[in-house]
Write an enzyme that holds these catalytic residues in place. Structure first.
Site, short mmCIF file in Angstrom:
data_model
loop_
_atom_site.label_atom_id
_atom_site.label_comp_id
_atom_site.label_asym_id
_atom_site.label_seq_id
_atom_site.Cartn_x
_atom_site.Cartn_y
_atom_site.Cartn_z
N GLU A 45 -6.20 -7.77 -0.69
CA GLU A 45 -6.90 -7.54 0.58
C GLU A 45 -8.33 -7.12 0.28
O GLU A 45 -8.56 -6.26 -0.57
CB GLU A 45 -6.25 -6.41 1.40
CG GLU A 45 -4.96 -6.77 2.06
CD GLU A 45 -4.41 -5.64 2.93
OE1 GLU A 45 -5.19 -4.81 3.43
OE2 GLU A 45 -3.17 -5.60 3.10
N GLU A 84 0.80 -1.23 0.00
CA GLU A 84 0.00 0.00 0.00
C GLU A 84 0.83 1.29 0.00
O GLU A 84 0.92 2.00 1.01
CB GLU A 84 -0.99 -0.01 1.17
CG GLU A 84 -1.95 -1.19 1.09
CD GLU A 84 -3.06 -1.13 2.12
OE1 GLU A 84 -3.01 -0.31 3.04
OE2 GLU A 84 -4.01 -1.93 1.99
O1 IFM Z 1 -5.16 -3.36 8.59
C1 IFM Z 1 -4.95 -2.75 7.36
C2 IFM Z 1 -3.75 -3.36 6.67
O2 IFM Z 1 -2.60 -3.23 7.45
C3 IFM Z 1 -3.50 -2.70 5.34
N1 IFM Z 1 -4.68 -2.62 4.54
C4 IFM Z 1 -5.89 -2.15 5.17
C5 IFM Z 1 -6.15 -2.91 6.44
C6 IFM Z 1 -7.45 -2.41 7.11
O3 IFM Z 1 -7.37 -1.07 7.41
#
Ligand code: IFM
Length: 437
Positions: A351, A167
């Site tokens: 994710e 990210e």
């Molecule tokens: O918990 C986070 C993760 O570390 C990175 N992506 C988003 C998730 C939820 O906020």
């Protein structure tokens, strides 16, 4: 869950994800201090000033947790390696205990028939490097290359896939412009440098891994759909700027070797010298692209200096994070990203998931519905020709949700943060029934 594996293309990978600082227990096992520890120790940054010192104590409960991954029937487990656990000073002498831990983690997954998907950096920058300016420092590429070499010389022969940085938007914009994540800066010049240096570090890391003979290397970008909050031309422009900063900057750098003009309109005067010469490093060929997706934002015009946008409260149902549930955005991102950036390259949803105020004994049907709706969006994207190869749920278990501390529960498995007992939720059982077949 109303799906079967036959509803997805053959070989489609289902999985779940976690990250090092959020679960391991960072005060243990010889890890060095990180900029997250300093950020969390600063009053007002994190709910109740909670940190990752113990987290889920995954360091000592790894076998139990890997059994949960296997019990879920996951094809893939996406985890991250903590830079400060492997190199407590950020450079120099490795922590043998840290490397041994990741070695056992990879072997433990393989022994259970689960593919290990490694992410090298998921936000816990060693404090000594942060003291030198962290992502603002042009030497980050060299330091990250050294970290990559140290980790992957040990586990690179057995991981199924690897990505350098989780990210980029969070690592740079959220942390250096908004100040909501470590190191908590609000500085446009620091932001410009962090955004660019992390892409250079990404490229250096890919070079190192290719040099080690590794394959299946990718990048993981988070994306948040931006919808104009009203019909005005100003709000449409604001939504485009938000989209350019959040969603297009990183894929544009990675796949086109350029940055969107809406971003350069604000950042160009603050870019590091010679930035245009770095695209050969940044655009290293990749084997896949990961998209992390949770929500959308309603965006309106804001007077004042660039970037001239503000967020407006939306009216869709929301998760425990206050994030609107908007699966259409996932479909639209998958289609746009393949058409405009990654082409035929396989895409993974690396994710997807929701926070919910779960309690043991209460079925988390909201999460089951959320996952089903996002999987339906994936199916539509596949039908529209997107080369989507997998979907990973965030997260295996409740964990440290950064500036929100331990309050927001994203897990398929409930964690009692007093006893550290793990209890699979209804969503875990629903997915297990389907994924195990
Ligand atoms: O918990 C986070 C993760 O570390 C990175 N992506 C988003 C998730 C939820 O906020």
């Amino acid at each position: 869950m109303q799906f079967t594996r036959d509803d997805f293309p053959e070989g489609f990978q289902f999985g779940t994800a976690t990250s090092a600082y959020q679960i391991e227990g960072h005060a243990q096992g010889g890890a060095g201090p990180t900029h997250w520890d300093s950020f969390a120790a600063t009053p007002g940054n994190v709910v109740r000033a909670e940190n990752g010192d113990l987290a889920c104590d995954h360091l000592h409960r790894m076998d139990e947790d890997l059994d949960l991954v296997a019990g879920l029937g996951a094809d893939v487990y996406r985890f991250s390696t903590s830079w400060a656990r492997v190199l407590p000073e950020g450079r120099g002498t490795p922590n043998a205990e840290g490397l041994d831990f990741y070695d056992r983690l990879v072997d433990g997954l393989l022994a259970r028939g689960v593919k290990p998907a490694a992410t090298l950096y998921h936000w816990e920058l060693p404090q000594p490097l942060s003291d030198l300016g962290g992502w603002r420092n042009p030497d980050m590429g060299d330091w990250f290359a050294e970290f990559t070499e140290t980790v992957m010389s040990r586990i690179g022969d057995r991981v199924w896939s690897a990505a350098p940085i989780n990210e980029p938007w969070c690592v740079s914009w959220l942390s250096h412009f908004d100040g909501h994540h470590a190191p908590g800066l609000r500085d446009i010049r620091a932001t410009a440098r962090a955004m660019h240096h992390l892409l250079v570090a990404h490229g250096r890391s890919i070079e190192v891994m290719r040099g080690l003979g590794m394959g299946n290397l990718g990048a993981v970008c988070n994306m948040e759909w931006s919808t104009p909050a009203d019909d005005s031309a100003e709000s449409s422009a604001a939504a485009r700027t938000y989209d350019a900063i959040y969603n297009r900057f990183f894929v544009s750098g990675l796949f086109r070797g350029e940055y969107p003009e809406e971003v350069m309109a604000g950042l160009e005067p603050h870019m590091p010298q010679g930035w245009q010469d770095d695209f050969a490093t940044i655009t290293q060929p990749l084997d896949w692209l990961g998209v992390n997706y949770y929500t959308r934002k309603l965006i309106a015009h804001k007077d004042g200096p660039w970037p001239n946008y503000r967020e407006v409260e939306g009216s869709l149902p929301k998760t425990q994070m206050g994030w609107e549930i908007y699966p259409q955005g996932l479909h639209d991102f998958l289609v746009r990203t393949a058409r405009e950036y990654s082409g035929d390259l396989p895409i993974y949803v690396t994710e997807s998931g929701m926070a919910n105020p779960d309690e043991v004994g209460q079925p988390d049907t909201a999460r089951i519905d959320y996952i089903a709706a996002h999987l339906e969006a994936c199916r539509k994207a596949i039908a529209d020709g997107v080369p989507l190869n997998g979907y990973f749920v965030w997260s295996l278990m409740d964990n440290y949700e950064w500036s929100f501390g331990y309050e927001k529960r994203f897990g398929l498995v409930h964690v009692d943060f007093e006893t550290l007992a793990r209890t699979p939720k209804a969503s875990y059982h629903a997915l297990a029934e389907w994924w195990r077949g």
